[in-house]
Scaffold this motif. Structure first.
Motif, short mmCIF file in Angstrom:
data_model
loop_
_atom_site.label_atom_id
_atom_site.label_comp_id
_atom_site.label_asym_id
_atom_site.label_seq_id
_atom_site.Cartn_x
_atom_site.Cartn_y
_atom_site.Cartn_z
N LEU A 1 65.75 69.02 22.30
CA LEU A 1 66.84 69.90 22.74
C LEU A 1 68.17 69.13 22.74
CD1 LEU A 1 66.10 72.85 23.65
CD2 LEU A 1 64.20 71.25 23.91
N GLY B 1 65.06 65.89 25.69
CA GLY B 1 66.37 66.52 25.84
C GLY B 1 67.43 65.51 26.22
N GLY C 1 70.35 69.16 27.24
CA GLY C 1 69.01 69.32 26.69
C GLY C 1 67.93 68.86 27.64
N SER D 1 65.00 71.25 28.75
CA SER D 1 63.63 70.82 28.55
C SER D 1 62.82 70.95 29.84
CB SER D 1 63.59 69.37 28.07
OG SER D 1 64.15 69.23 26.80
#
Length: 258
Positions: A33, A99, A103, A107
């Motif tokens: 991510l 992530g 992110g 995540s």
């Protein structure tokens, strides 16, 4: 927010960046991510560095790169509720979540949403440069501020090249997704749930003024399976400047769990 009813080409209804599907099932699938404003290209080159046993699967969020025509999500809960069912068919093999910054938060909430849907847990959750979920942000909100304020914040963080920040036409394309991503982080409210059953491996930059190591360390509270914190040289974008060291830890962690 109105959403498109058709999906762009690619795996997982377009949520995974398009690429050749492997002929051999990987030992582990690494779902990645991006940071706020970032796209799947943030993970360019990772596949070659992690080797054949790991399949790197960057997530392409709406509002950027191949999905730039789609409206970006402004809340993490709505985002993971759309992402989880699209990813679920890809998670029949051992997988891990990675992530960076925003992110890491996505995540984490994705792992909790997958648990609610009875999907097996990830082998490990990697959280890089992400504020621990229980902590409050100390920087002022900017997702609803004038463009000049947003641009100056991006300049402070160092996530975009200066030539992009001074190009009005490019900024017009990028700012809606960037604002949406900042809203994801700035409107997030932690809701207590049982700790995750997978280990958490956290990373921090030793010169990261945005999320210093002591603001990353409390990720340990979110798992019942143990956690580690690795402090690497660099600022908030240390996953780029210290990429080899970071991926060495990722590779060793995934290999130890195989």
């Amino acid at each position: 927010m109105n959403r498109l009813t058709t999906h762009p080409p690619g795996r997982a209804q377009g949520w995974l960046a398009a690429g050749p599907r492997r002929r051999v099932t990987p030992a582990v699938r690494l779902i990645c991510l991006p940071y706020a404003g970032g796209g799947s290209s943030a993970y360019h080159g990772w596949q070659e560095l992690l080797g054949d046993d790991v399949e790197v699967c960057p997530v392409e969020l709406p509002g950027r790169q191949s999905r730039w025509r789609e409206p970006a999500y402004t809340g993490v809960r709505q985002l993971v509720e759309a992402l989880a069912p699209a990813l679920a068919p890809e998670l029949g093999v051992p997988y891990a979540l990675f992530g960076h910054s925003m992110g890491a938060l996505v995540s984490f909430e994705l792992a909790r949403e997958l648990r609610r849907r009875a999907v097996p847990p990830p082998r490990v959750l990697f959280a890089a440069g992400g504020l621990a979920p229980t902590l409050r942000r100390t920087s002022p909100n900017i997702h609803d501020q004038p463009d000049a304020v947003v641009v100056e914040r991006l300049r402070e963080l160092g996530g975009l090249d200066e030539e992009i920040l001074t190009e009005p036409e490019l900024l017009d394309l990028l700012l809606p997704a960037i604002r949406a991503d900042f809203a994801v982080c700035e409107t997030y409210e932690y809701r207590p749930e049982p700790p995750l059953s997978c280990p958490i491996v956290a990373f921090a930059g030793d010169r990261d003024r945005e999320v210093p190591p002591d603001r990353v360390a409390p990720w340990r509270e979110q798992t019942s399976a143990g956690s580690t914190l690795h402090v690497l040289p660099g600022g908030h974008f240390f996953p780029m400047t210290a990429r080899d060291a970071l991926l060495g830890t990722v590779r060793a962690t995934l290999a130890a769990g195989s």
